[in-house]
Scaffold this motif. Structure first.
Motif, short mmCIF file in Angstrom:
data_model
loop_
_atom_site.label_atom_id
_atom_site.label_comp_id
_atom_site.label_asym_id
_atom_site.label_seq_id
_atom_site.Cartn_x
_atom_site.Cartn_y
_atom_site.Cartn_z
N LYS A 43 -1.77 5.02 -3.82
CA LYS A 43 -1.05 4.62 -2.60
C LYS A 43 -1.45 5.50 -1.41
O LYS A 43 -1.20 5.14 -0.26
CB LYS A 43 0.47 4.74 -2.81
CG LYS A 43 1.02 3.89 -3.93
CD LYS A 43 1.33 2.47 -3.45
CE LYS A 43 1.94 1.56 -4.49
NZ LYS A 43 1.12 1.24 -5.66
N LEU A 44 -2.07 6.63 -1.68
CA LEU A 44 -2.50 7.51 -0.60
C LEU A 44 -3.76 7.01 0.10
O LEU A 44 -4.11 7.48 1.18
CB LEU A 44 -2.84 8.89 -1.15
CG LEU A 44 -1.74 9.89 -1.41
CD1 LEU A 44 -2.37 11.22 -1.80
CD2 LEU A 44 -0.87 10.07 -0.18
N ALA A 45 -4.45 6.09 -0.53
CA ALA A 45 -5.72 5.60 0.05
C ALA A 45 -5.43 5.02 1.43
O ALA A 45 -4.39 4.40 1.66
CB ALA A 45 -6.35 4.57 -0.86
N PRO A 46 -6.36 5.23 2.36
CA PRO A 46 -6.07 4.85 3.74
C PRO A 46 -6.04 3.33 3.98
O PRO A 46 -5.55 2.90 5.01
CB PRO A 46 -7.22 5.50 4.53
CG PRO A 46 -8.30 5.74 3.54
CD PRO A 46 -7.65 5.92 2.22
N ARG A 47 -6.56 2.55 3.04
CA ARG A 47 -6.51 1.09 3.25
C ARG A 47 -6.00 0.42 1.98
O ARG A 47 -6.32 0.85 0.85
CB ARG A 47 -7.91 0.56 3.59
CG ARG A 47 -8.40 1.02 4.97
CD ARG A 47 -9.51 0.12 5.51
NE ARG A 47 -10.72 0.20 4.70
CZ ARG A 47 -11.64 1.15 4.83
NH1 ARG A 47 -11.49 2.11 5.74
NH2 ARG A 47 -12.72 1.15 4.08
N ALA A 48 -5.24 -0.66 2.17
CA ALA A 48 -4.62 -1.35 1.02
C ALA A 48 -5.69 -1.85 0.05
O ALA A 48 -5.50 -1.82 -1.18
CB ALA A 48 -3.77 -2.51 1.53
N ILE A 49 -6.83 -2.26 0.58
CA ILE A 49 -7.88 -2.80 -0.29
C ILE A 49 -8.39 -1.72 -1.25
O ILE A 49 -8.69 -1.99 -2.42
CB ILE A 49 -9.03 -3.40 0.56
CG1 ILE A 49 -10.19 -3.92 -0.31
CG2 ILE A 49 -9.61 -2.45 1.55
CD1 ILE A 49 -9.96 -5.29 -0.78
N LEU A 50 -8.41 -0.48 -0.77
CA LEU A 50 -8.87 0.61 -1.64
C LEU A 50 -7.84 0.86 -2.74
O LEU A 50 -8.19 1.08 -3.91
CB LEU A 50 -9.11 1.90 -0.84
CG LEU A 50 -10.14 1.80 0.29
CD1 LEU A 50 -10.31 3.15 0.97
CD2 LEU A 50 -11.49 1.33 -0.25
N THR A 51 -6.57 0.83 -2.37
CA THR A 51 -5.49 1.00 -3.35
C THR A 51 -5.64 -0.05 -4.45
O THR A 51 -5.58 0.25 -5.65
CB THR A 51 -4.11 0.86 -2.67
OG1 THR A 51 -4.05 1.80 -1.60
CG2 THR A 51 -2.98 1.11 -3.64
N GLN A 52 -5.85 -1.29 -4.02
CA GLN A 52 -5.99 -2.38 -5.00
C GLN A 52 -7.19 -2.16 -5.91
O GLN A 52 -7.11 -2.37 -7.12
CB GLN A 52 -6.15 -3.73 -4.29
CG GLN A 52 -4.88 -4.27 -3.69
CD GLN A 52 -5.17 -5.31 -2.60
OE1 GLN A 52 -6.26 -5.88 -2.55
NE2 GLN A 52 -4.20 -5.53 -1.72
N GLN A 53 -8.29 -1.74 -5.30
CA GLN A 53 -9.51 -1.53 -6.12
C GLN A 53 -9.28 -0.45 -7.18
O GLN A 53 -9.68 -0.60 -8.33
CB GLN A 53 -10.68 -1.12 -5.22
CG GLN A 53 -11.30 -2.28 -4.47
CD GLN A 53 -12.33 -1.82 -3.44
OE1 GLN A 53 -12.52 -0.63 -3.20
NE2 GLN A 53 -13.00 -2.78 -2.82
N ILE A 54 -8.61 0.63 -6.77
CA ILE A 54 -8.36 1.72 -7.73
C ILE A 54 -7.46 1.21 -8.85
O ILE A 54 -7.73 1.43 -10.05
CB ILE A 54 -7.70 2.93 -7.02
CG1 ILE A 54 -8.61 3.48 -5.93
CG2 ILE A 54 -7.36 4.03 -8.04
CD1 ILE A 54 -7.92 4.44 -4.97
N GLU A 55 -6.38 0.54 -8.47
CA GLU A 55 -5.41 0.09 -9.49
C GLU A 55 -6.02 -0.96 -10.42
O GLU A 55 -5.82 -0.93 -11.63
CB GLU A 55 -4.14 -0.44 -8.79
CG GLU A 55 -3.36 0.71 -8.16
CD GLU A 55 -2.15 0.28 -7.33
OE1 GLU A 55 -1.33 1.15 -7.03
OE2 GLU A 55 -2.05 -0.93 -6.97
N LYS A 56 -6.77 -1.86 -9.81
CA LYS A 56 -7.38 -2.92 -10.62
C LYS A 56 -8.40 -2.32 -11.61
O LYS A 56 -8.45 -2.71 -12.78
CB LYS A 56 -8.09 -3.91 -9.68
CG LYS A 56 -8.55 -5.17 -10.35
CD LYS A 56 -9.05 -6.18 -9.35
CE LYS A 56 -10.15 -6.99 -10.01
NZ LYS A 56 -11.16 -7.48 -9.10
N THR A 57 -9.16 -1.37 -11.13
CA THR A 57 -10.16 -0.74 -12.02
C THR A 57 -9.46 -0.04 -13.18
O THR A 57 -9.90 -0.15 -14.33
CB THR A 57 -11.03 0.26 -11.22
OG1 THR A 57 -11.64 -0.44 -10.14
CG2 THR A 57 -12.12 0.86 -12.09
#
Ligand SMILES: O=P(O)(O)OC[C@H]1O[C@H](O)[C@H](O)[C@@H](O)[C@@H]1O
Length: 618
Positions: free
Chosen positions: A147-161
């Motif tokens: 959730k700390l990632a600066p963009r929502a898309i990055l958060t999603q990528q981390i969680e999805k991975t």
């Protein structure tokens, strides 16, 4: 360079005059002043600085003023121990810096510099381009707190991975994903180097259970004998081996070679590589659109996991690089992430005394004079942490070992890291640490729990095997300190996924903060390219040598060439030494090359090829 230092040198004796002997680039000053590394400011004459002043500007690198000697009064030491002890309750982790001799004054002087480092870290975590040379964000902290990632898309990528890793590992372990033959995958062969190997190797050694669902082996070099050994060890299990190829860039030659060698081994074992490895059990972990990514996609490998642009190799343990291998070995990766997240959180406080990473960075600065003048010896007293120092070597040395600072000044920074484990090393090099050249500080890693409950016994009245280990650690700590050798002690309750995650996070942050203190970019590695480029040139020269020899060997009669003649015909007379080495290496490896004369006297050597290859004539 340091051989002129007598043994038993104390901090008190470390006068500027002595330092001058150790390193001529250090300028000496009367004892009431602080030393300045002249080479830091090439165009400026080193100036005197009042002893109590540490500059707040990162450019004005001023070395810490050393105390007259280390505190030896046991009551004062106990007070120092208690006063400075850091404890992370939830993690059960302690940091003891009492055996580092920094003064209160030094601590106060470092405070504003650490505040600046904290500000840099806040910006980094918010997504600043913290790696300016490569124009990249530095986001390894987001991996455990998406959730700390600066963009929502990055958060999603981390969680999805992470979800995909867990699901994939579960399917492999349960046998839902299986090799073409019957049964389950039993082995992992992980091919990768540097940051694509060191974290997974450390974690496997530290945390893999005695009987993991899949055992792991690594190919982390282009040494043919080493590769043969790994493949031979797989034996009949080659057919149930899951091959993971890890490379952020996707173009690292050692890794590519490892894959080619493994493909050949599969062919030779009569296994259909495409079916066996690529379709059924080949996994790529790499950056999107890298050569490896494209190859694995086109060939239809079993799975691909991303390495994000904003995660560097040496800080990738909490990405797919570290997590996939760990999950397949049955290691609780969510606990690793939780340990790292808790440690990150603790390291976000701007109260230096409560910030373990800042305390570490500050101690490093004190111990090494802020210029890497002493080496960091890492001594975990626990066999399973053997590879921690090896892992830290890359993390610390590739991050801090820089020629220039962020303002372009030549600084030649770094801290050398080495160590294996205690008490084993007490029977190897601790003799020198205690009595010899005083060019290091030690970090002890202490693990309180000796072995799982219910297994302990007293091998002599009142004493267990683990008590000995404990005794050796503290005995060595005391003996070193008595001889003015400083040490830090990090204590954890047990080696668990949580504590290992915390240790990784602690050192990642300490490196980042230290880099700010000495004003360097911790996240690039320009120096590595020089060796890679030079290696490419050696291989290109080898091809030219072969072409020249081929032409000479196709003549009638065959014309053996001297090294001078080869160098001349390669239009590379200045490369004659390298040509000699190329020929010696090929001659030692049965390469259709005949070298007459003695390799010991290069001028006598004449070379030709055993056969002429007309197709390769140019
Ligand atoms: O993961 P790769 O792109 O294959 O890189 C592997 C290694 O290559 C180089 O040596 C870099 O200096 C390392 O930081 C990196 O970890």
């Amino acid at each position: 360079m340091t051989s002129s230092i007598s043994s038993g040198l104390s901090l008190k004796q470390l006068t500027p005059h002595r330092l001058l002997h150790q390193n001529p680039s250090l300028v000496s000053y009367p004892s009431s002043t602080i030393r300045i590394a002249a080479h830091f400011r090439p165009h400026r004459v080193a100036r005197e600085v009042p002893p109590t002043t540490l500059s707040s500007s990162a450019n004005d690198v001023v070395l810490p003023q050393k105390s007259a000697g280390l505190e030896k009064d046991p009551r004062e030491l106990w007070k120092r121990y208690v006063d400075w002890l850091y404890q992370h309750k939830e993690l059960g982790l302690y940091l003891d810096v009492s055996r580092v001799g920094f003064t209160d004054q030094f601590f106060q002087e470092m405070e504003p510099r650490l505040q600046k480092a904290f500000t840099d870290m806040v910006e980094l975590e918010k997504g600043a381009i913290a790696n300016p040379d490569e124009g990249r964000m530095v986001g390894h902290y987001w991996l455990r707190s998406p959730k700390l990632a600066p963009r929502a898309i990055l958060t999603q990528q981390i969680e999805k991975t992470l979800d995909r890793i867990c699901e994939f590992a579960e399917q492999v372990i349960s046998g839902k994903i299986s090799p073409p033959q019957e049964g389950k995958f039993t082995q992992i062969l992980s091919i990768g180097i540097g940051g694509s190997a060191l974290g997974p190797q450390f974690v496997a050694e530290a945390l893999a259970p005695d009987n993991p669902p899949l055992k792991i082996r690594f190919i982390d070099n282009t040494d043919p004998a080493g590769i043969d050994h790994q493949i031979a060890q797989l034996g009949s299990e080659l057919g149930s081996t899951l091959v993971i190829v890890v490379s952020k860039s996707g173009g690292t030659p050692e890794t590519r070679n490892g894959l080619l060698e493994v493909q050949k081994a599969f062919r030779e074992a009569g296994l259909d590589f495409a079916k066996q490895v690529l379709v059924s059990g080949g996994v790529a972990i790499t950056q999107e659109n890298s050569l490896l990514d494209n190859t694995s996609r086109i060939e239809g490998w079993l799975a691909r996991f991303p390495m994000f642009d904003w995660v560097g190799g040496r800080t990738s343990e909490m990405s797919a690089v570290g997590l996939l291998a760990a999950a397949l070995q049955g290691i609780d990766i969510k606990e690793m992430l939780a340990g790292a997240a808790l440690m990150d959180e603790a390291n976000r406080t701007t109260q230096v005394r409560n910030n373990p990473a800042a305390m570490l960075a500050m101690c490093w600065y004190w111990a090494t004079n802020g210029v890497g003048s002493k080496d960091m010896v890492v001594l975990p007293y626990k066999d399973s942490l053997l590879l921690f120092s090896r892992y830290l070597q890359q993390l610390v040395m590739e991050s801090l070992g820089k020629e220039f600072d962020l303002d372009g000044n030549r600084v030649n920074q770094g801290i050398t890291v080495y160590g294996n484990k205690g008490s084993t090393d007490q029977h190897a090099y601790i003799q020198q640490l205690r009595d010899g050249v005083h060019n290091f500080f030690v970090t002890f890693i202490e693990v309180l729990r000796d072995r799982p409950p219910g297994h302990d016994w007293e091998l002599e009245p009142g004493v267990t095997c683990g008590d000995y280990l404990f005794g050796f650690l503290h005995g060595t700590r005391s003996a070193l300190y008595a001889n003015d050798r400083e040490s830090i002690t990090v204590t954890v309750q047990e080696v668990t996924p949580r504590s290992v995650g915390a240790l990784v996070a602690l050192y990642e942050r300490a490196v980042g903060l230290y880099a700010s203190l000495v004003n360097i970019n911790a996240y690039h590695q320009p120096g590595v390219e020089a060796g890679k480029k030079a290696a490419g040139e050696v291989l290109a020269l080898q091809k030219r040598v072969l072409a020249v020899l081929n032409e000479a060997s196709c003549k009638e009669p065959v014309e053996p060439l001297t090294l001078d003649e080869i160098a001349e015909q390669c239009h590379a007379p200045e490369e004659i030494e390298m040509i000699y080495k190329i020929i010696s290496h090929m001659a030692a490896n049965d390469r259709a090359l005949i070298a007459e004369g003695s390799c010991g006297s290069p001028r006598s050597v004449k070379v030709y090829l055993g056969e002429c290859n007309v197709d390769e004539m140019y």
